[in-house]
Enzyme design. Structure first.
Site, PDB file in Angstrom:
ATOM      1  N   LYS A 254      26.683  40.859  23.246  1.00  0.00           N
ATOM      2  CA  LYS A 254      26.148  39.595  23.771  1.00  0.00           C
ATOM      3  C   LYS A 254      26.788  39.336  25.120  1.00  0.00           C
ATOM      4  O   LYS A 254      28.003  39.202  25.225  1.00  0.00           O
ATOM      5  CB  LYS A 254      26.453  38.431  22.822  1.00  0.00           C
ATOM      6  CG  LYS A 254      26.176  37.040  23.429  1.00  0.00           C
ATOM      7  CD  LYS A 254      26.515  35.891  22.482  1.00  0.00           C
ATOM      8  CE  LYS A 254      26.386  34.526  23.182  1.00  0.00           C
ATOM      9  NZ  LYS A 254      26.728  33.382  22.299  1.00  0.00           N
ATOM     10  N   ASP A 259      27.208  29.917  29.228  1.00  0.00           N
ATOM     11  CA  ASP A 259      26.435  29.246  28.188  1.00  0.00           C
ATOM     12  C   ASP A 259      26.623  27.742  28.292  1.00  0.00           C
ATOM     13  O   ASP A 259      27.583  27.184  27.772  1.00  0.00           O
ATOM     14  CB  ASP A 259      26.874  29.751  26.796  1.00  0.00           C
ATOM     15  CG  ASP A 259      26.082  29.084  25.677  1.00  0.00           C
ATOM     16  OD1 ASP A 259      25.047  28.446  25.976  1.00  0.00           O
ATOM     17  OD2 ASP A 259      26.494  29.224  24.505  1.00  0.00           O
ATOM     18  N   LYS A 266      25.643  21.455  25.984  1.00  0.00           N
ATOM     19  CA  LYS A 266      26.960  21.268  25.371  1.00  0.00           C
ATOM     20  C   LYS A 266      27.664  20.054  25.985  1.00  0.00           C
ATOM     21  O   LYS A 266      27.403  19.713  27.137  1.00  0.00           O
ATOM     22  CB  LYS A 266      27.835  22.505  25.626  1.00  0.00           C
ATOM     23  CG  LYS A 266      27.442  23.739  24.852  1.00  0.00           C
ATOM     24  CD  LYS A 266      28.336  24.914  25.218  1.00  0.00           C
ATOM     25  CE  LYS A 266      27.950  26.165  24.434  1.00  0.00           C
ATOM     26  NZ  LYS A 266      28.153  26.059  22.984  1.00  0.00           N
ATOM     27  N   ASP A 277      31.460  33.761  27.443  1.00  0.00           N
ATOM     28  CA  ASP A 277      30.463  34.009  26.402  1.00  0.00           C
ATOM     29  C   ASP A 277      29.799  35.385  26.571  1.00  0.00           C
ATOM     30  O   ASP A 277      28.853  35.709  25.869  1.00  0.00           O
ATOM     31  CB  ASP A 277      29.427  32.884  26.417  1.00  0.00           C
ATOM     32  CG  ASP A 277      28.775  32.670  25.063  1.00  0.00           C
ATOM     33  OD1 ASP A 277      29.338  33.111  24.054  1.00  0.00           O
ATOM     34  OD2 ASP A 277      27.686  32.068  25.040  1.00  0.00           O
ATOM     35  N   ASP A 336      21.030  26.160  22.272  1.00  0.00           N
ATOM     36  CA  ASP A 336      22.427  26.597  22.340  1.00  0.00           C
ATOM     37  C   ASP A 336      22.719  27.729  21.347  1.00  0.00           C
ATOM     38  O   ASP A 336      23.778  28.348  21.399  1.00  0.00           O
ATOM     39  CB  ASP A 336      23.344  25.394  22.068  1.00  0.00           C
ATOM     40  CG  ASP A 336      24.791  25.645  22.487  1.00  0.00           C
ATOM     41  OD1 ASP A 336      25.030  26.646  23.196  1.00  0.00           O
ATOM     42  OD2 ASP A 336      25.646  24.838  22.107  1.00  0.00           O
ATOM     43  N   ARG A 340      21.975  34.895  19.461  1.00  0.00           N
ATOM     44  CA  ARG A 340      21.157  35.657  18.508  1.00  0.00           C
ATOM     45  C   ARG A 340      19.802  36.011  19.110  1.00  0.00           C
ATOM     46  O   ARG A 340      19.218  37.039  18.792  1.00  0.00           O
ATOM     47  CB  ARG A 340      21.047  34.876  17.194  1.00  0.00           C
ATOM     48  CG  ARG A 340      20.357  33.554  17.308  1.00  0.00           C
ATOM     49  CD  ARG A 340      20.709  32.575  16.192  1.00  0.00           C
ATOM     50  NE  ARG A 340      22.041  31.990  16.367  1.00  0.00           N
ATOM     51  CZ  ARG A 340      22.571  31.071  15.559  1.00  0.00           C
ATOM     52  NH1 ARG A 340      21.898  30.664  14.488  1.00  0.00           N
ATOM     53  NH2 ARG A 340      23.761  30.584  15.786  1.00  0.00           N
TER      54      ARG A 340
END
Ligand code: BES
Ligand code: MN
Ligand code: ZN
Length: 489
Positions: A254, A259, A266, A277, A336, A340
């Protein structure tokens, strides 16, 4: 850091590091006339010889020099004790004014692996990233440039040269990528930084841009990327050191270079942490570099999904439905939960193109993982018990420790969607597990798959034996060990 090995201490000036396994310290006795004063100093410091403890003393005899007695006792395995020794020595000496340290292992009984790992930990612990510190005073700059390990087992030098020097270089690359802020490292500059770093290593490189990924139907990865002015990239690194035709083991990372959370933004507090991230992708790049440098006798493919997750007029919205490369659809409940969405398309691409039998992804995937395991273990999810056991063993041996988490049908049902094949989040409870269930829906039949959620491990707020506060390089060592133990025949 320059690393050497020798049978006995070299001539010239250096700081001498003597290990003390509990109260066993033959090196101190060997100091002759100085040894009584050293023993007295240890006593006055209430030195117990426990791993990592250290006492400094100045020898004033014929050869005046700084002496550091470092504890290696108390409960650790020899390899762990070795790493704590190397790490503690460098933590103490890095800024001390000394430029050369000699670590004398005589009488400790370390094998070649443990002896080399003294050097590895010492080298790793010396990592700093001072590129943006323009006002460092001389006293704040490292002085230690050279470590000589003396009196270790035969074969220590070979273990370093044929294995751990490469692992060290790989970890450094990962830490550099993880440390750099997101205005410097974004998908394209991540690619450039990696390519510059692996130049001449023999790794094969392929890079896919937005248009190429669109053509392949990577709607989930591109949905995350669409709110950012930074163009996404898929970085593919191949190491073909094994027998021709043997399917590769695949490492997937990833690589969210920042992010923000996207439209599901966030909170401001600590958001700067989300520059790391991309720690999974960073670990994959570092591991591939390590395997190439040490010419691993294995076929390995590393694939990094690189995007930035931003809120924007063009960003994806909660409720959007994206079509993944696999053809399955996903409802984006929370923008967020983007990791995945990136990884699922990376998984499909890798399985289609490289046909791996084993696929291992690394991701700073969920805050829930940090709640579960803190900063001691990475979370391990696997569809195969044997693969899980091999990874746990590699984690223990390498000190990139892993703890297995469950998967199962009941968790999987929690991400069913009303409108699409699945949604990208489940309930708050078990958040790391439902994230893993999402990924598992993209694993092809017959592929052994493991997912390492390294959210608690890529960055450390505390110094540990092999790293200072900051980027840890977690993942490189466990992947290297997994390959060494299982893939090189
Ligand atoms: N990158 C974060 C996970 C993370 C959080 C890593 C803290 C390291 C430290 C990930 O993309 C994320 O935001 N996950 C969400 C998922 C949630 C929306 C289901 C989380 O963990 O809160
Ligand atoms: Mn996120
Ligand atoms: Zn994320």
């Amino acid at each position: 850091m320059k690393i050497s090995f020798a049978a006995s201490p070299p001539a010239g000036d250096f700081a001498l590091v003597i290990p003390s396994a509990g109260t066993q310290r033959p090196g101190v006795a060997a100091l002759g006339p100085d040894s009584a004063a050293v023993e007295a100093a240890l006593k006055r410091n209430r030195f117990d010889g426990d791993a990592g403890s250290a006492v400094e003393h100045f020898l004033t005899g014929e050869q005046p020099r700084r002496l550091l007695v470092v504890g290696t006792g108390g409960g650790s395995t020899p390899a762990e004790a070795a790493e704590k020794l190397g790490g503690a020595a460098v933590a103490r000496l890095l800024l001390s004014g000394e430029s050369h340290a000699v670590i004398d292992l005589t009488g400790l009984g370390y094998d070649a692996d443990a002896s080399a790992r003294v050097a590895l930990a010492a080298a790793l612990r010396s990592f700093r990233y001072d590129r943006y510190k323009t006002r460092l005073k001389d006293k704040q700059k490292p002085t230690l440039k050279h470590i000589t390990v003396v009196g270790g087992a035969d074969g220590a030098k070979k273990a370093w040269e044929s294995r751990y020097a490469a692992v060290y270089e790989g970890v450094l690359l990962t830490r550099e990528l993880v440390t750099e802020p997101a205005n410097i490292i974004y998908p394209q500059s991540f690619v450039e930084r990696v390519l510059a770093s692996i130049d001449g290593s023999g790794l094969e490189v392929e890079v896919l841009d937005r248009a190429a990924m669109a053509k392949l139907g990577m709607g989930a990865l591109l949905g995350v990327a669409q709110g950012s002015v930074r163009e996404p990239r898929l970085l593919v690194l191949r190491w073909n050191g094994g027998a021709k035709g043997t399917p590769p083991v695949a490492f997937l990372g990833k690589g969210v270079t920042f992010d923000t959370g996207g439209i599901s933004i966030k909170p401001a507090a600590n958001m700067e942490a989300m520059k790391w991230d991309m720690g999974g992708a960073g670990a994959v790049a570092g591991a591939m570099k390590a395997l190439a440098l040490r010419k691993a006798r294995a076929n390995v493919i590393g694939v990094c999904g690189l995007v930035e997750n931003m809120p924007d007029g063009n960003a994806q919205r909660p409720g959007d439905v994206v079509t993944t490369m696999s053809g399955q659809t996903a409802e984006v409940i929370n923008t967020d939960a983007e990791g995945r969405l990136v990884l699922c398309d990376v998984m499909t691409w890798t399985q289609k193109v490289a046909k791996p039998k084993v696929m291992i992804d690394l991701a700073t995937l969920t805050g829930a993982m940090v709640v579960s395991l803190g900063h001691e273990y990475g979370g391990l999810f696997a569809n195969d018990d044997e693969l899980a056991e091999k990874l746990i063993a590699a984690g223990t041996k390498s000190t990139d420790r892993l703890w297995r988490m469950p998967l199962g049908e009941a968790y999987d049902r929690l991400i069913d969607s009303h409108i699409a094949d699945m949604k990208n989040v489940g309930p708050r409870e078990g958040g790391s597990i439902t994230a893993a269930q999402f990924l598992q829906r993209f694993v092809d039949d017959g592929v052994k798959w493991a997912h390492l959620d390294i959210a608690g491990m890529a960055w450390s707020d505390k110094a540990k034996p092999t790293y200072d506060k900051g980027a840890t390089g977690f993942g490189v060592r466990v992947l290297d060990e997994y390959v060494a133990a299982n893939c090189e025949g």
